[in-house]
Design a protein around this motif. Structure first.
Motif, mmCIF file in Angstrom:
data_model
loop_
_atom_site.group_PDB
_atom_site.id
_atom_site.type_symbol
_atom_site.label_atom_id
_atom_site.label_comp_id
_atom_site.label_asym_id
_atom_site.label_seq_id
_atom_site.Cartn_x
_atom_site.Cartn_y
_atom_site.Cartn_z
ATOM 1 N N GLY A 84 0.800 -1.214 0.000
ATOM 2 C CA GLY A 84 0.000 0.000 0.000
ATOM 3 C C GLY A 84 0.835 1.268 0.000
ATOM 4 N N CYS B 98 1.237 1.460 -3.967
ATOM 5 C CA CYS B 98 -0.047 1.819 -4.581
ATOM 6 C C CYS B 98 -1.155 1.011 -3.927
ATOM 7 N N SER B 99 -2.281 1.681 -3.646
ATOM 8 C CA SER B 99 -3.388 0.999 -2.972
ATOM 9 C C SER B 99 -4.031 -0.071 -3.837
ATOM 10 N N ALA C 110 -2.393 -3.375 -3.624
ATOM 11 C CA ALA C 110 -2.439 -3.729 -2.203
ATOM 12 C C ALA C 110 -3.808 -4.277 -1.841
ATOM 13 N N ILE C 111 -4.862 -3.616 -2.306
ATOM 14 C CA ILE C 111 -6.211 -4.077 -2.005
ATOM 15 C C ILE C 111 -6.450 -5.429 -2.660
ATOM 16 N N SER D 133 -8.572 -4.412 3.647
ATOM 17 C CA SER D 133 -8.787 -3.541 2.490
ATOM 18 C C SER D 133 -9.422 -2.211 2.886
ATOM 19 N N ILE E 98 -6.391 0.003 4.078
ATOM 20 C CA ILE E 98 -5.270 0.258 3.171
ATOM 21 C C ILE E 98 -5.242 1.688 2.616
ATOM 22 N N PRO E 99 -6.413 2.272 2.259
ATOM 23 C CA PRO E 99 -6.354 3.646 1.732
ATOM 24 C C PRO E 99 -5.701 4.651 2.690
ATOM 25 N N CYS F 285 0.022 6.108 -0.061
ATOM 26 C CA CYS F 285 0.532 5.504 -1.287
ATOM 27 C C CYS F 285 1.529 6.429 -1.969
ATOM 28 N N PRO G 7 -9.627 7.692 -1.451
ATOM 29 C CA PRO G 7 -8.518 7.541 -2.411
ATOM 30 C C PRO G 7 -8.952 7.840 -3.844
ATOM 31 N N ALA H 130 -8.385 3.233 -6.921
ATOM 32 C CA ALA H 130 -8.398 2.523 -5.642
ATOM 33 C C ALA H 130 -9.834 2.311 -5.172
#
Lengths: 76, 731
Positions: free
Chosen positions: B390, B393-394, B397-398, B414, B417-418, B422, B623, B627
């Motif tokens: 993350g 980049c989200s 990651a998500i 998830s 994560i935002p 990022c 985000p 995202a």
């Protein structure tokens, strides 16, 4: 005794697995009754533990280790 | 023809996929890199074949979502041929999956990967005997060194599909049970799956409704009869066969007592040094990217870009095109792009460092080290990997949350994560910290990352307490061998992510910049639509929107409509926040001072505390579109999705409000507040501890704080069983 009671550096043999929610995964990773397990170390914060089983390195939490019954092997 | 690539996580599937198809997927050294299936064409001029790279699995009985993809693929026999990649240095466990696959009659080739390591260790695997024993072609390869790839392609080209493979036979007892189940299921492979997994396996079988209860009864009867637990019978039989086979084909080098991985791990996961080293590594990554070195490289790069763009702008001006066109090019396009692209070097350093951590195998260690700390927040060490991605980049990651074992873990991870800052948010901090905090700039940047993490962690606790009360994230993970990151692979990783950034800059962002340019340089003057000059920007469309929304943002410290508009543009893509400020403050073509074109404009329009509140809001607010759509895809529920968006918006506003309101107080008052709140928190903690100690009388477990399942009845029963067993052992 359970896998949690085994001190790093000791080897043991699995007697029973009483884990409930991760049971299938534990079996598939090769932990079966009669399997030999070497306890390598605990993580810096004291949990999880790293074990060597079937020639590779697996990490699991003490909460799970507690549900695996073992017998200590006194090697050397 | 469809060929599926199947193997254990981290066995080298993606590397082999790249070799077989000639594509450039990035590879990591932690289990679960491939979270979605990818496909490509086999490099062969003799046959047409599609290669499908499936997520790695340890077994066909699965618990996580991404494993489900791979295993259903096999159970429904969706491929014409399987390439089973087997890690030669981890033969015993890898062959377990091979044997499961061999229970089906799907044509199969085994690619024995990592043979170079076996040779280097002066060990020997007799792959010809292995081939004979399994009754299928076994090709020794080294995917990373590109050895044996041609042999593998040839083996696929000449594969004899007419030949029936002889199936694995288990001992008599096991076979008799398989036969009983097969009378109803009528498919040996699925009968074996039923024996191993129970009811789940029937999803893939065609069993009539009246047979189902009979099967369940048979299963329960077998459970009573069998000496071993029923779900262990087949794995046990299989592992026995595998061990016998390995005995015959594998000559081990007994001289090697301690591997390189052991030696490295002695230091990196050391009892006392492990944690400081981990924190040190994380700090150096950020210091490298945002410290003096990163800033210096960025400055040089920005200077180059400015020179280049200035040249183009002069050219455009000389062409004498209509003022609309030259305004669009100089202010709209280059104004936005210059501000964004300038931060590419810093991002690349960050991506590069993360790639090295991933490729070397340290990421798994990070999860191992962090698990205990993360567990307190209802997460597992495995959540750490998506969170770390993350920072890049989200979106990936998500997507990577699919590697987590339970739905609750996936949702919580998830949703938070935002908040993890990022790479696209980095330029925002870069420009503000550089302009206003000169010397302490990287400390300010680092504090943003900490703030993001703090909010993420507090949110995780909140979600767990409110919605997922029973959740206790699972953790069981393999530690892969360390690998030396190859230049090629590290570069691929870095380039992949930088490319995403550049492509975004050239597409979505460019469009956003043009729209913003139009809205900001056109307006109604005396009821007529016309191109505005720089000092008329206040009358533009954007000016009106920004001014209308400004009162909403005043409490968090915004005092100027371009700030509002820049924040709005962040919902398109976070990268454009800086670019928009660049356009709105009309800074393009200005004298480059201290390396960045925007610094003077920032200094003129922001105070330090306003800037900090602005950064915090950009960090925590909803985000970018990409995202958001990834969130929608992974949460799989409109309710959760909308909740997440509203929650993020509220948190962002609240935090920025706190920062600005408290920050605007005189420093004496701030210290008073800090001191008082520290004392209050301390007293509360002590009181809590006192109450805890009094209440921890529930037996031998180490307090309910560490074991959230303690109160569950099933767990108590469990503990009793174990205690009984324990006392038996001791007697």
């Amino acid at each position: 005794m359970t896998l949690q009671d085994i001190v790093p550096g000791q080897t043991c043999i699995i007697k029973a697995i009483r884990t409930n929610n991760l049971r299938k995964r534990i079996i598939d990773m090769g932990l079966i009754i009669g399997t030999q397990v070497y306890v390598k170390k605990t993580a810096p914060l004291g949990d999880p533990v790293e074990i060597i089983v079937r020639g590779y390195s697996l990490t699991l939490r003490k909460a799970e280790a507690r549900t695996i019954l073992v017998e200590r092997l006194d090697t050397e | 023809m469809n060929i599926a690539l199947i193997g254990n996580p981290n066995a080298g599937k993606t590397t082999l996929f790249n070799q077989l198809t000639g594509s450039n997927q990035s590879v990591g050294n932690w289990p679960g890199v491939t979270v979605e299936k990818k496909s490509g064409k086999l490099k062969s001029d003799k046959i047409e074949a599609n290669i499908i790279d499936l997520p790695g699995i340890y077994s066909l009985s699965t618990i996580s979502l991404e494993e489900e993809i791979a295993s259903s693929y096999v159970m429904d026999r969706k491929m014409d041929l399987i390439i089973n990649i087997v890690d030669a240095s981890n033969l015993e466990r890898n062959l377990f999956l091979t044997y499961q696959l061999l229970d089906s009659n799907i044509p199969m080739v085994v690619a024995l990967n990592g043979m170079d390591i076996i040779q280097r260790n002066e060990e020997h695997i007799d792959y010809q005997s292995l081939s004979k024993a399994l009754d299928l072609p076994v090709i020794p390869i080294s995917a990373s060194k590109k050895i044996g790839i041609d042999d593998l392609i040839k083996a696929i080209e000449v594969f004899d599909f007419s030949k029936e493979r002889k199936l694995i036979q288990y001992n008599e007892m096991v076979e008799s049970y398989i036969k009983v189940f097969d009378n109803y299921i009528k498919d040996r492979f699925l009968s074996i799956r039923f024996f191993e997994d129970g009811l789940v396996a029937l999803d893939h079988a065609k069993v009539s409704e009246k047979d189902q209860p009979i099967l369940i009864e048979l299963y329960n009867k077998s459970k009573e009869e069998l000496e071993l637990d029923i779900d262990m019978v087949l794995p046990d039989a299989r592992y026995q066969q595998i061990i016998n086979l390995i005995h015959q084909i594998y000559k081990k080098n007994d001289l090697i007592k301690e591997t390189t991985t052991d030696k490295i791990d002695k230091i990196l996961t050391h009892k006392y040094m492990g944690l400081p080293i981990f924190i040190g590594i994380m700090f150096s990554v950020f210091f490298l990217a945002f410290g003096p070195l990163g800033t210096w490289i960025t400055d040089q790069f920005v200077w180059l870009i400015d020179e280049f763009f200035a040249l183009i702008i002069r050219l455009v001006d000389n062409l004498g095109m209509s003022p609309y066109v030259s305004s669009l090019i100089t202010r709209g396009i280059f104004g936005g792009l210059a501000a964004v692209v300038g931060f590419l070097p810093q991002l690349m350093i960050l991506f590069f460092a993360l790639a090295i951590l991933e490729d070397s195998g340290y990421m798994s260690r990070a999860a191992f080290i962090m698990d205990r700390a993360l567990r307190k927040f209802g997460l597992s060490g495995k959540s750490f990997i998506p969170m770390l991605i993350g920072f890049g980049c989200s979106v990936p990651a998500i997507t990577a949350t699919r590697t987590l074992d339970k739905d609750e873990d996936r949702k919580i991870t998830s949703m938070i994560i935002p908040f993890v800052s990022c790479g696209a948010k980095a330029p925002i901090y870069g420009v503000f910290a550089g302009a206003l905090f000169a010397r302490g700039s990287y400390i300010v940047v680092f504090s943003m990352y900490l703030l993001g993490l703090l909010v993420a962690i507090l949110s995780a606790i909140l979600f767990k307490k409110l919605f997922f009360k029973s959740a206790s994230a699972n953790y069981i993970m393999e530690l892969p061998q360390y690998r030396k990151p190859t230049i090629r692979n590290t570069w691929l990783h870095t380039w992949d992510r930088s490319k995403d950034f550049l492509i975004k800059a050239g597409t979505i962002l460019l469009a956003a910049f043009i729209i913003i340019w139009f809205l900001s340089y056109f307006g109604l003057v005396d009821g007529k639509l016309q191109l505005l000059t720089d000092d008329q920007i206040g009358q533009s469309f954007l000016g009106y929107i920004g001014k209308a929304l400004l009162p909403l943002f005043t409490p968090i410290g915004f005092n100027d409509w371009p700030q509002t508009v820049a924040i709005l543009s962040g919902f398109v893509a976070k990268e454009s926040v800086v670019g928009t400020l660049g356009i709105l403050y009309g800074s393009t073509g200005d004298v480059v001072e201290n390396g960045s074109a925007l610094y003077p404009a920032i200094r003129a329009n922001f105070t330090a505390i306003q800037a900090y509140s602005f950064m915090a809001f950009s960090l925590l607010a909803i985000p970018c579109i990409a995202a958001v759509s990834a969130l929608k895809r992974e949460l799989k529920s409109t309710k959760w999705f909308i909740f997440t968006l509203v929650y993020e918006m509220l948190v962002a506003y609240l935090v920025a409000l706190l920062i600005f309101q408290i920050g605007s107080l005189p420093s004496g008052t701030i210290f008073t507040i800090l001191f008082t709140s520290t004392i209050v928190i301390f007293v509360l903690l002590m009181v809590r501890k006192f109450i805890r100690q009094k209440g921890s009388a529930c037996g031998s477990c180490d307090g309910c704080s560490s074991s959230s399942a303690c109160g569950l009845p099933q767990f108590k029963e469990f503990k009793e069983n174990i205690d009984k067993e324990k006392s038996k052992d001791e007697n």
